[in-house]
Design an enzyme around this catalytic site. Structure first.
Site, short mmCIF file in Angstrom:
data_model
loop_
_atom_site.label_atom_id
_atom_site.label_comp_id
_atom_site.label_asym_id
_atom_site.label_seq_id
_atom_site.Cartn_x
_atom_site.Cartn_y
_atom_site.Cartn_z
N GLN A 1 0.82 -1.21 0.00
CA GLN A 1 0.00 0.00 0.00
C GLN A 1 0.85 1.26 0.00
O GLN A 1 0.42 2.31 -0.48
CB GLN A 1 -0.94 0.00 1.21
CG GLN A 1 -1.94 -1.13 1.20
CD GLN A 1 -2.69 -1.23 -0.12
OE1 GLN A 1 -3.42 -0.33 -0.49
NE2 GLN A 1 -2.49 -2.33 -0.84
N HIS B 1 1.53 3.24 -3.50
CA HIS B 1 0.43 3.68 -4.36
C HIS B 1 0.68 5.00 -5.08
O HIS B 1 0.28 5.15 -6.21
CB HIS B 1 -0.87 3.76 -3.57
CG HIS B 1 -1.76 2.58 -3.81
ND1 HIS B 1 -2.33 2.34 -5.03
CD2 HIS B 1 -2.16 1.57 -3.01
CE1 HIS B 1 -3.06 1.23 -4.97
NE2 HIS B 1 -2.97 0.75 -3.75
N GLU C 1 -9.19 0.19 5.43
CA GLU C 1 -9.64 -0.22 4.10
C GLU C 1 -9.36 -1.71 3.91
O GLU C 1 -10.24 -2.48 3.54
CB GLU C 1 -8.90 0.61 3.05
CG GLU C 1 -9.20 0.22 1.61
CD GLU C 1 -8.29 0.95 0.63
OE1 GLU C 1 -8.63 0.96 -0.56
OE2 GLU C 1 -7.25 1.48 1.04
N HIS C 2 -8.12 -2.10 4.15
CA HIS C 2 -7.72 -3.50 4.06
C HIS C 2 -7.25 -3.98 5.43
O HIS C 2 -6.39 -3.34 6.04
CB HIS C 2 -6.56 -3.68 3.08
CG HIS C 2 -6.78 -3.07 1.74
ND1 HIS C 2 -6.20 -1.87 1.36
CD2 HIS C 2 -7.54 -3.47 0.68
CE1 HIS C 2 -6.57 -1.58 0.11
NE2 HIS C 2 -7.39 -2.53 -0.31
N ASP D 1 -7.02 -6.91 -4.37
CA ASP D 1 -6.83 -5.82 -5.33
C ASP D 1 -7.04 -6.28 -6.76
O ASP D 1 -7.54 -5.51 -7.59
CB ASP D 1 -5.42 -5.25 -5.19
CG ASP D 1 -5.36 -4.05 -4.27
OD1 ASP D 1 -6.43 -3.61 -3.80
OD2 ASP D 1 -4.25 -3.55 -4.00
N HIS E 1 -54.06 11.74 5.29
CA HIS E 1 -53.40 10.44 5.39
C HIS E 1 -54.36 9.42 6.02
O HIS E 1 -54.50 8.29 5.54
CB HIS E 1 -52.13 10.54 6.25
CG HIS E 1 -50.93 11.07 5.55
ND1 HIS E 1 -50.87 12.34 5.05
CD2 HIS E 1 -49.75 10.49 5.26
CE1 HIS E 1 -49.69 12.54 4.49
NE2 HIS E 1 -48.99 11.42 4.60
#
Length: 433
Positions: free
Chosen positions: A255, A258, A324-325, A358, A417
């Site tokens: 990661q 990136h 995230e992971h 991924d 109603h």
């Protein structure tokens, strides 16, 4: 790299600062708003200006779209082995997508009452494929490929001008993309969301992007559907004495490479001796990688090695971080996974690196970051559907519930109603006449 040890001074404060990471800086939203307003006001003219300003591409509106025929010519240059890898990965991604497709249903829940759900694929969605420093072939499959499996008819890909790598083009064609637009960043997202003279607006925009793209999606939410608000990529690995430090280091670095330099990689372990072992392995492996300048930014500010007393505390740290992971490389990863309350995706055991997710495992790699896994799900097949609830009453069933309807109408001072329910029964029709 930072080392944090449970119980030592400053541990809790450091953890709190780690948890509180923004998806994008405030200035990104200010800039994105200006661009969106310009595209909304001036359409194609503004898009052409921003393409030249940000991507150094002089395009007329007629050149915004890349013909599929041209994409096929570009894709033809891709080696056969790469084409096979793309097709295999797409098959596995779409297999998972089809297994998770929502299904229409309707059933009786009380005498005379049926309820259910109807799911209809969206008709036109946009997928954002970043350019930047790497051709993100997998992002095409994890967005457009899933939309295709969901039954979306028009799948519109936008990607910065010049991002015409043969693998990206081949992936788009295989995944079912119906239009390719050479538009990047905020101006491309804005054009899809609001529409221009040459670009038909979409119903939803999916896919990762930099801080400015993320800010734009947030600002456009409501005018167009979005998948989620996600910041820089991140990973958290939980380990113990059984963890292979080389495996953990490789996954942390996966990661860190990136591109933005704002990524984070966190290692949490119940074995304090692992901190030095993983640190040494990270530095050793770093010297063998190509993207060292990017990795070094993350090593300086975004790598955290944390020692905790037990699995329960490790799970609490991981859930509070909401990565995230999340990789669980312990003797019993399933046991730890049961204690996790927030994560974009969980990868169980030493033979399940995050890169499986991924590229080819199946579930989409478009996942929540910056702690938003507490509030958002990752992109999934149902993300490309409209959900409609279904309700059917018989007359007898309505008679049973008419009094409830009448009383709620009275309590909320909404007599129309109430009457809409009561007028249908002979009993109440008699009382009102």
């Amino acid at each position: 790299m930072y080392k944090l040890v449970y119980g030592e001074p400053g541990f809790e404060k450091a953890l709190r600062s780690l948890y509180e990471r923004p998806a994008f800086p405030p200035e990104a939203e200010v800039s994105a708003r200006t661009i969106i307003d310009a595209v909304r006001a001036r359409g194609d003219e503004a898009v052409a200006e921003f393409a030249e300003k940000f991507d150094r591409a002089k395009l007329t509106p007629a050149e915004f779209q890349l013909p599929l025929s041209e994409a096929r010519k570009i894709a033809a240059a891709l080696p056969a082995a790469d084409k096979l890898a793309i097709r295999r990965a797409l098959k596995q991604i779409q297999q998972f997508a089809k297994l998770t497709k929502p299904r229409n249903w309707m059933m009786g829940v009380r005498p005379g009452v049926k309820v259910g759900e109807k799911f209809t694929p969206m008709e036109r969605v946009g997928v954002y494929i970043p350019g930047g420093t790497a051709p993100l072939v997998s992002t095409v499959l994890h967005t457009a490929g899933i939309a295709k499996a969901a039954g979306v008819k028009e799948i519109v890909a936008i990607t910065p001008p010049g991002n015409t790598h043969p693998a990206v083009m081949y992936a788009m064609l295989q995944a079912g993309v119906t239009e390719i637009w050479r538009l990047g960043g905020v101006y491309g997202v804005a054009a899809l969301a609001v529409g221009t003279q040459s670009i038909k607006k979409v119903e939803k925009i999916c896919g990762p992007g930099n801080a400015y793209v993320t800010a734009a999606k947030k600002l456009l939410y409501g005018e167009v559907g979005i998948d989620l608000v996600a910041g820089p990529s991140e990973i958290l690995v939980i380990g113990d004495k059984s963890t292979d430090p080389e495996f953990a280091a490789a996954d942390l670095l996966s990661q860190a490479e990136h591109g933005s330099g704002l990524e984070q990689a966190v290692f949490v372990t119940t074995d304090r001796t692992m901190l030095d072992k993983v640190e040494a392995a990270v530095l050793r492996q770093r010297d063998t990688l190509k993207r060292q300048a990017t990795i070094d930014k993350v090593l300086a500010n975004g790598v955290f090695l944390i020692a905790v007393p037990d699995e329960k505390t490790a799970a609490e740290v991981a859930s509070s971080y909401a990565p995230e992971h999340l990789e669980i490389q312990t003797e019993n990863p399933e046991r730890v996974a049961k204690m996790i309350t927030a994560a974009g995706a969980i990868f169980l055991g030493q033979w399940t690196p995050e890169s499986c997710g991924d590229f080819c495992a199946g579930p989409s790699h478009v996942l929540p970051t910056a702690g938003s896994a507490k509030k958002f799900n990752g992109l999934e097949t149902v993300s490309f559907y409209r959900r409609t609830s279904l309700v059917k009453y018989t007359e007898a069933a309505l008679r049973r519930d008419a009094d409830i309807i009448a009383r709620f109408g009275a309590m909320e001072q909404l007599d129309a109603h109430g009457r809409a329910g009561t007028i249908r029964t002979a009993f109440f029709r008699g009382k009102e006449s």
